[in-house]
Design a protein around this motif. Structure first.
Motif, short mmCIF file in Angstrom:
data_model
loop_
_atom_site.label_atom_id
_atom_site.label_comp_id
_atom_site.label_asym_id
_atom_site.label_seq_id
_atom_site.Cartn_x
_atom_site.Cartn_y
_atom_site.Cartn_z
N PHE A 194 -63.40 10.46 -13.98
CA PHE A 194 -63.06 11.62 -14.59
C PHE A 194 -63.38 11.69 -16.24
N VAL A 195 -62.59 10.42 -16.50
CA VAL A 195 -62.87 10.47 -18.22
C VAL A 195 -64.25 10.66 -18.81
N GLY A 196 -65.21 9.97 -17.84
CA GLY A 196 -66.50 9.83 -18.33
C GLY A 196 -67.15 11.35 -18.22
N GLN A 197 -66.78 11.90 -16.94
CA GLN A 197 -67.38 13.38 -16.80
C GLN A 197 -66.98 14.36 -17.82
N VAL A 198 -65.58 14.30 -18.16
CA VAL A 198 -65.18 15.00 -19.18
C VAL A 198 -65.88 14.89 -20.55
N MET A 199 -65.92 13.69 -20.90
CA MET A 199 -66.68 13.12 -22.15
C MET A 199 -68.04 13.78 -22.24
N ARG A 200 -68.63 13.67 -21.02
CA ARG A 200 -70.24 14.05 -20.97
C ARG A 200 -70.06 15.76 -21.34
N ALA A 201 -69.04 16.35 -20.77
CA ALA A 201 -69.05 17.77 -20.67
C ALA A 201 -68.78 18.17 -22.17
N SER A 202 -67.88 17.29 -22.90
CA SER A 202 -67.58 17.77 -24.28
C SER A 202 -68.65 17.45 -25.41
N LYS A 203 -69.72 16.76 -24.93
CA LYS A 203 -70.74 16.36 -25.46
C LYS A 203 -70.42 15.14 -26.36
N GLY A 204 -69.56 14.30 -25.97
CA GLY A 204 -69.11 13.09 -26.58
C GLY A 204 -68.18 13.40 -27.73
N GLN A 205 -67.67 14.80 -27.66
CA GLN A 205 -66.80 14.94 -28.85
C GLN A 205 -65.15 14.87 -28.76
N ALA A 206 -64.86 14.70 -27.23
CA ALA A 206 -63.37 14.76 -27.06
C ALA A 206 -62.87 13.44 -27.56
N ASN A 207 -61.78 13.49 -28.31
CA ASN A 207 -60.99 12.38 -28.71
C ASN A 207 -60.54 11.40 -27.64
N PRO A 208 -60.98 10.15 -27.41
CA PRO A 208 -60.99 9.34 -26.24
C PRO A 208 -59.38 8.89 -25.85
N ALA A 209 -58.69 8.71 -26.86
CA ALA A 209 -57.13 8.45 -26.62
C ALA A 209 -56.60 9.50 -25.78
N LEU A 210 -56.80 10.61 -26.61
CA LEU A 210 -56.14 11.85 -25.89
C LEU A 210 -56.76 12.17 -24.43
N LEU A 211 -57.95 11.93 -24.50
CA LEU A 211 -58.67 12.44 -23.06
C LEU A 211 -58.12 11.55 -21.90
N ASN A 212 -57.99 10.09 -22.31
CA ASN A 212 -57.49 9.16 -21.15
C ASN A 212 -56.17 9.44 -20.70
N GLU A 213 -55.09 9.66 -21.86
CA GLU A 213 -53.88 10.19 -21.53
C GLU A 213 -53.73 11.53 -20.73
N LEU A 214 -54.58 12.36 -21.07
CA LEU A 214 -54.59 14.05 -20.47
C LEU A 214 -55.26 13.82 -19.01
N VAL A 215 -56.13 13.03 -18.87
CA VAL A 215 -56.72 12.69 -17.49
C VAL A 215 -55.60 12.34 -16.62
N THR A 216 -55.10 11.18 -16.97
CA THR A 216 -53.97 10.57 -16.06
C THR A 216 -52.92 11.49 -15.82
N LYS A 217 -52.29 12.23 -16.76
CA LYS A 217 -51.41 13.44 -16.70
C LYS A 217 -52.06 14.26 -15.70
N LYS A 218 -52.91 14.87 -15.88
CA LYS A 218 -53.51 15.90 -14.85
C LYS A 218 -53.55 15.38 -13.63
N LEU A 219 -54.23 14.20 -13.25
CA LEU A 219 -54.49 13.70 -12.00
C LEU A 219 -52.82 13.48 -11.27
N ASP A 220 -52.07 12.80 -12.02
CA ASP A 220 -50.61 12.59 -11.53
C ASP A 220 -49.82 13.91 -11.30
N GLY A 221 -50.28 14.95 -12.18
CA GLY A 221 -49.59 16.06 -12.05
C GLY A 221 -49.57 17.01 -10.90
#
Ligand code: ADP
Ligand code: MG
Ligand code: ZN
Length: 494
Positions: free
Chosen positions: A467-494
């Motif tokens: 998921f992290v990889g997919q979102v990073m691609r969608a953001s054209k590499g501009q998503a903040n990685p730390a935040l992205l990791n944190e949010l992906v886990t949160k969303k998937l767990d939520g």
């Protein structure tokens, strides 16, 4: 300020009556009855000729544009335009009026029976309070006496006749106002209408708009108005309000002490914060009006009036209503955007080129407005231009920058006094650190990959990396990685 402050109980016993007389200079190229330039600020006595100097034998010729502007003024104030109006001589002797009379209109003014709505003053049924406009008549201005003009000749008075014969419209209100605040709003609305109609620049410092305020008091509930006092030539709307407040207290004090109000003309002294008597009724001029023999009656035919009416620009209230509908604005925002006609024009011109005009309005009012206010900068000196705002709004609309990034870019614009396009080009934000923007992307990816979601929720936590990889691609590499990791886990767990 008044020495005695009246108690609210005393003030409440009285009702205040206010009527305003406003003179406005029309923005014509030439003067009312001659070909001299109607221009403020020329060297003294350079825009003069035998007609406006009142030399014997010189005859007035009425300026067509002055009639058109006066008619537009009348129409903008909801007046009826008289088909046949008559110029009259108003006789008085004054050094800055060399003819010994002023050409004015008396019993047959060009415009009558209009009104101005006080939009901020609702009546009991919620509709705005309507102030009657008794009349709007044409007349000419006088010249100017300049006292103590130079330090080395402080006892002299000079005369500048450049203003002689400048076309004026005098707008007389009904005695319909009841508070100084209503008078203030009336003036504000009137000025706004005149500016939008394009008939005057309403520049009070240059004397293009001048106000005389009439005020009286009567016992609350009385039918008969009290004797009015006129306060002349107050040169700002705030001073008019202050002068009225002072004058009301003065009159109540007199009546409370058993005295009577004298009809008189008073002047406002801003430094002293009080009015003082200029002349009493006994000293009032007897103008000996009679029809101006050198001018035929003015005829504004139905056809001509229709032609004039067709040139009427959109007036402020109508414009606000349209803009509220067109850009989904709040009332207050529409008010801000129509602060001047020029600004409303500029805004609409660029907003129409934007992907979302509404977003342009919002950015302008919130992000830009807030920063200008905080920095104490006037809009016309804003580092961010309207075009800059449009670019920012479009970038947001396309999701190319987050609102957080936009705020950062605007901050830089203000720090460095640079316009948005320059700052954006240089800073091109490389990172999306806006949680909302990243979450939106995560949601899309989650929705598009139900099988992987099921795997993750079934215990295969390593799928998070997918998921992290997919979102990073969608953001054209501009998503903040730390935040992205944190949010992906949160969303998937939520
Ligand atoms: P005048 O002939 O003294 O110039 P007008 O009847 O032309 O008086 O009125 C001049 C202005 O004074 C108008 O704006 C009118 O509304 C206002 N006015 C008239 N009577 C009163 C009053 N009693 N109290 C306050 N304002 C008044
Ligand atoms: Mg009058
Ligand atoms: Zn002239």
């Amino acid at each position: 300020m008044p020495t005695v402050s009246l108690s609210p109980e005393v003030t409440a016993k009285y009702e205040v009556v206010i009527g305003l007389e406003v003179h406005v200079q029309l923005l014509t190229t030439t003067k009312a009855f001659c070909g001299c330039a109607n221009h403020y600020g020329s060297a003294p006595n350079t825009n003069v000729c035998p007609v406006c100097l009142g030399l014997p034998g010189a005859l007035p010729v009425l300026n067509r544009q002055a009639v058109e502007f006066a008619s537009l003024t009348g129409l903008a104030l909801n007046c009826k335009i008289r088909e046949r109006s008559v110029f009259a001589r108003k006789n008085y002797f004054y050094p800055d009026s060399p003819k010994g009379y002023q050409i004015s209109q008396f019993d047959k003014p060009i415009a009558e029976h209009g009104w101005i709505d006080l939009l901020d003053t609702p009546t009991s049924d919620g509709s705005p309070k309507r102030i009657g406009v008794t009349r709007a008549h044409m007349e000419e201005d006088a010249g100017k006496s300049i006292h103590d003009g130079f330090a080395d000749s402080a006892t002299r008075t000079y005369v500048d006749l450049n203003r002689c014969g400048t076309p004026l419209v005098e707008i007389v209100s009904e005695p319909d106002m009841r508070t100084p605040d209503e008078a203030y709003e009336y003036l504000t609305r009137l000025k706004e209408i005149l500016l939008f109609a394009g008939v005057s620049d309403c520049n009070m410092e240059e004397g293009s708009l001048r106000c005389d305020a009439n005020v009286s008091i009567m016992p609350r509930g009385a039918k008969q108005f009290g004797t009015k006092v006129e306060v002349k030539n107050v040169n700002s709307f705030r001073y008019v309000r202050a002068a009225l407040e002072y004058e009301i207290e003065r009159q109540i004090e007199i009546v409370e002490a058993g005295g009577i109000i004298k009809q008189e003309t008073r002047l406002w002294s801003q430094p002293e914060g009080r009015t003082f008597s200029m002349r009493s009724k006994e000293q009032a001029h007897d103008y000996r009006y009679f029809p101006e023999p050198d001018l035929p009656p003015l005829v504004v035919s139905e056809e001509w009036l229709a032609e004039i009416a067709s040139t009427m620009p959109e007036l402020p209230e109508a414009r606000r209503k349209r803009m509220i509908a067109e850009y989904e604005l709040a009332e207050q925002d529409a008010q801000t955007l129509t602060a001047t006609r020029e600004f409303a024009d500029q805004f609409e011109e660029v907003a129409r080129t934007a992907k979302s005009p509404r977003r342009v309005a919002n950015l302008l009012l919130s992000e830009l407005g807030g920063r200008l206010k905080a920095a104490g900068i006037e809009l016309e000196h804003s580092p961010v231009s309207l075009r800059g705002i449009v670019q920012a709004a479009d970038l947001m609309e396309e999701g190319k920058i987050s609102s957080k990034q936009l705020k950062q870019l605007f901050d830089i614009c203000f720090e460095k006094s640079e316009d948005f396009p320059t700052v954006y080009e240089r800073e091109k934000p490389q990172q999306i650190s806006d949680a909302g923007a990243i979450e939106a992307l995560i949601d899309q990816v989650i929705e598009a990959n139900p099988a992987q979601v099921a795997q993750y929720r079934g215990g295969k936590k390593t799928v998070a990396a997918f998921f992290v990889g997919q979102v990073m691609r969608a953001s054209k590499g501009q998503a903040n990685p730390a935040l992205l990791n944190e949010l992906v886990t949160k969303k998937l767990d939520g």
